[in-house]
Scaffold this active site. Structure first.
Site, PDB file in Angstrom:
ATOM      1  N   CYS A  71       0.815  -1.229   0.000  1.00 61.00           N
ATOM      2  CA  CYS A  71       0.000   0.000   0.000  1.00 61.00           C
ATOM      3  C   CYS A  71       0.841   1.269   0.000  1.00 61.00           C
ATOM      4  CB  CYS A  71      -1.000  -0.015   1.155  1.00 61.00           C
ATOM      5  SG  CYS A  71      -0.301   0.099   2.820  1.00 61.00           S
ATOM      6  N   HIS A 121      -2.987   1.348   6.844  1.00 61.46           N
ATOM      7  CA  HIS A 121      -3.161   1.207   5.394  1.00 61.46           C
ATOM      8  C   HIS A 121      -3.303   2.592   4.768  1.00 61.46           C
ATOM      9  CE1 HIS A 121      -4.153  -0.879   1.694  1.00 61.46           C
ATOM     10  NE2 HIS A 121      -5.291  -0.216   1.574  1.00 61.46           N
ATOM     11  N   HIS A 133      -5.554   1.541  -4.487  1.00 62.19           N
ATOM     12  CA  HIS A 133      -4.682   1.011  -3.445  1.00 62.19           C
ATOM     13  C   HIS A 133      -4.221  -0.399  -3.779  1.00 62.19           C
ATOM     14  CE1 HIS A 133      -7.766  -1.392  -0.881  1.00 62.19           C
ATOM     15  NE2 HIS A 133      -8.298  -1.161  -2.063  1.00 62.19           N
TER      16      HIS A 133
END
Length: 157
Positions: A71, A121, A133
């Site tokens: 990520c 994240h 993402h």
């Protein structure tokens, strides 16, 4: 039914067709004598386009591209290619951004997912409540709806 488009004399037929093609796919066209659209040329917009171009790239923990990403590796890569440096981890990226409210978010701003005070994240805001993402092992870079309200937003300075 046919549409007629008036082409100013300063454009040739070929440049008008090219301009129409660019406009049709969501691009921008520089017109002589007019300033370029500042919004389209922002670093955030460039980073967003770069992240979107990585659609389908496999997730790999610790990867920073150009073929595999985690990520924060995706956000790092997209912003680096757009001309800005970010730290390596999602938490460090959160600490480097200007924190903004959801109502102020724009395409390319970072979306940080958190549990309590810990960021775990990150993705790039794509508009419409969606992000680009790299989710997790076994997945690929993709566009997805934000699935929780436990997010913070940050604008890369």
């Amino acid at each position: 039914m046919s549409a007629h488009i008036r082409i100013p004399r300063m454009f040739s037929r070929a440049s008008a067709v090219s301009a129409l093609t660019v406009a049709a796919v969501g691009g921008t066209v520089a017109t002589p004598g007019y300033p370029p659209e500042a919004e389209a040329a922002t670093v955030a917009a460039k980073a967003l386009r770069i992240a979107a171009s990585k659609k389908g790239a496999p997730y790999k923990y610790g990867a920073e591209g150009p073929k595999r990403f985690d990520c924060s590796g995706l956000t790092l890569y997209a912003y680096k290619r757009a001309g800005k440096r970010l730290p390596r981890t999602a938490a460090a990226q959160y600490n480097r951004t200007r924190h903004i409210k959801a109502g102020s978010r724009k395409g390319g701003d970072l979306v940080f997912f958190h549990s309590g005070s810990g960021v775990y994240h990150v993705g790039l805001y794509a508009g419409g409540g969606r992000i680009w993402h790299a989710p997790k092992t076994g997945t690929v870079v993709r566009l997805e709806r934000i699935w929780t309200k436990k997010v913070w937003y940050g604008h890369v300075r």
